[in-house]
Design an enzyme around this catalytic site. Structure first.
Site: not given
Ligand code: NDP
Length: 436
Positions: A26, A162, A166, A419, A424
């Site tokens: 973090c 996420y 981002e 407002h 709102e």
């Molecule tokens: P996520 O699990 O949110 O997303 C992973 C993404 O990668 C998905 O879109 C997934 O697709 C795709 N993916 C997975 N495997 C493959 C593959 N083999 N080939 C291509 N695409 C793939 O993970 P993140 O890495 O974005 O974030 C990890 C964690 O960190 C999150 O779950 C969250 O909890 C935390 N986080 C929180 C934040 C916040 O609160 N603002 C900010 C950043 C991270 P599919 O959807 O098809 O499975």
């Protein structure tokens, strides 16, 4: 850190081992530097708007070489604050790797061994890379973004979660030509469908090249970058490729098998509601348990561990209705159920509005704010709130309080609007757009 500090404050003798930097994902390579980069990035739109508001804004542009040392200095400062807080609480810090030898023994990399009554594992997660994609060794992950001495001219971000979303907004705002490939039909799987669509449209307006139903087939190094061949046959060269394809629990090589701690299919440490593993002296919290992978959740789990173990007050963390924000631009704040989840559970009413906020109309910026409430027909309680707007991360914190308090739609309706604000709208949506 929180568990160590709180445990020490109860009078326990506490040691903490960390092999990299104090602060963890973090603080060192996640939420904190990401948010600072988001602040830096969000100024590009603000500068454009400032001109439309009558300011003389000339030339310039973003210089990573001025921002980056400041970011690193801020992380150094935070790390030293966290270290000082631990030491002030009486926690002994060992800057090295630790492994578990048996249910009551921890060994440090330098060979020292400690016998302890309780062991808490909070080793977090690690970026996951699909290792079977040819050329995967050429790519970076979110860990590398904060270590880049120079900003690339172009980047391909792979993933739709996420982190991918981002960083697409952040890098685009900093002037990097940003392309994103996501293998599924729509980004941000698991979030509310209308919100997902709204953010995808927003990406288009900001100039991010989002392609869905596309994945990377193979990559090769080419002069000036990485040639990416996609699953739909297209080819393009990017200076950098960043994978944000999820994270996995950081549980390998910790000696867990030796100590008899079972791991789940993704490598997560299996724990009960009190974060206790099957080995009574060993507990685990945070992303290494793969429950809800968010910093504030890990902090709550750490506090609950201390109350359970050191204050004779067995405490479970309630993992329901956790508010969270995705730091897109504008931000996306969400708490409770999506429309699809709620509709599977019961009869619902959906209230939603999307509009151009006053400041956007004034400067002819086409971006819209989005507010959505999911309401139970039977109890009138608000089941979900989804907001995409500047400051939605701040707004959703309070919506989370309302949800936990069991607020009904009528409580929202009888709350007088503030407002003129965007927020709102959340108390002014009087007719459902649909029922389900
Ligand atoms: P996520 O699990 O949110 O997303 C992973 C993404 O990668 C998905 O879109 C997934 O697709 C795709 N993916 C997975 N495997 C493959 C593959 N083999 N080939 C291509 N695409 C793939 O993970 P993140 O890495 O974005 O974030 C990890 C964690 O960190 C999150 O779950 C969250 O909890 C935390 N986080 C929180 C934040 C916040 O609160 N603002 C900010 C950043 C991270 P599919 O959807 O098809 O499975």
């Amino acid at each position: 850190m929180r568990a160590a500090r709180m445990a020490a404050e109860t009078g326990a003798k506490v040691a903490l081992a960390e092999e990299y930097r104090i602060g963890g994902t973090c603080v060192i390579r996640g939420c904190v530097p990401k948010k600072i980069m988001m602040f830096a990035s969000s100024h590009s739109a603000r500068i454009e708007d400032a001109a439309a508001f009558g300011w003389n804004v000339s030339g310039g542009g973003f210089e990573w070489s001025r921002f980056w040392p400041r970011l690193r200095a801020e992380l150094d400062r935070l790390e030293s604050v966290y270290r000082a807080n631990l030491e002030r609480a009486g926690v002994e810090v060992f800057d090295q790797r630790a492994e578990i030898e048996d249910p009551h023994t921890v060994g440090l990399a330098d060979g020292r061994k400690f016998v302890c009554k309780h062991i808490l594992i909070a080793t977090g997660g690690k970026p996951f890379l699909p290792s079977n994609t040819p050329g995967i060794d050429l790519v970076g992950t979110s860990d590398d973004i904060f270590l880049m001495p120079e900003l690339p001219k172009s980047v391909l971000i792979v993933g739709g979660g996420y982190i991918a979303c981002e960083f697409s907004f952040i890098l685009n705002g900093l002037g990097v030509e940003t392309t994103q490939y996501y293998r599924g039909a729509q980004i941000l799987r698991g979030f509310d469908d209308d919100a997902r669509e709204h953010i995808a449209a927003q990406m288009g307006m900001r100039g991010i090249g989002l392609s869905v139903n596309v994945d990377v087939a193979r990559m090769e190094r080419r002069d000036g970058g990485i040639l990416v061949k996609a699953t739909d046959g297209r080819e393009a060269t990017f200076e950098r490729v960043i994978y944000a394809t999820g994270r996995r629990p950081n549980s390998a090589g910790l000696g867990l098998e030796r100590a008899g701690v079972p791991l789940g299919g993704s490598g997560q440490i299996e724990v009960d509601g009190y974060s206790q593993t099957r080995v009574p002296s060993i507990y685990a919290i945070g992303d290494v348990t793969n429950r809800v992978n968010l910093t504030p959740v890990a902090i709550r789990e750490g506090a609950a561990f201390v109350r359970t173990v050191f204050s004779a007050d067995p405490t479970k963390v309630d993992h329901s209705n956790i508010p969270s924000a995705v730091f897109t631009q504008p931000e996306f704040g969400t708490v409770g159920l999506t429309e699809a989840e709620a509709a599977r559970q019961e009869r619902i009413e959906v209230y939603s509005t999307a509009f151009r906020p006053m400041q956007n109309s004034f400067v002819d910026r086409n971006e819209r704010a989005f507010f959505k409430l999911i309401v139970s027909k039977a109890t009138r309680r608000i089941l979900g709130v989804h907001i995409i707007a500047d400051g939605a991360g701040e707004l959703i914190q309070l919506a989370g309080v309302a949800l936990r308090a069991g607020a009904t739609k009528e409580v929202f309706d009888t709350t007088v609007a503030v407002h003129p604000t965007m927020a709102e709208e959340i108390v002014l949506m009087d007719s459902p757009i649909r029922t389900a």
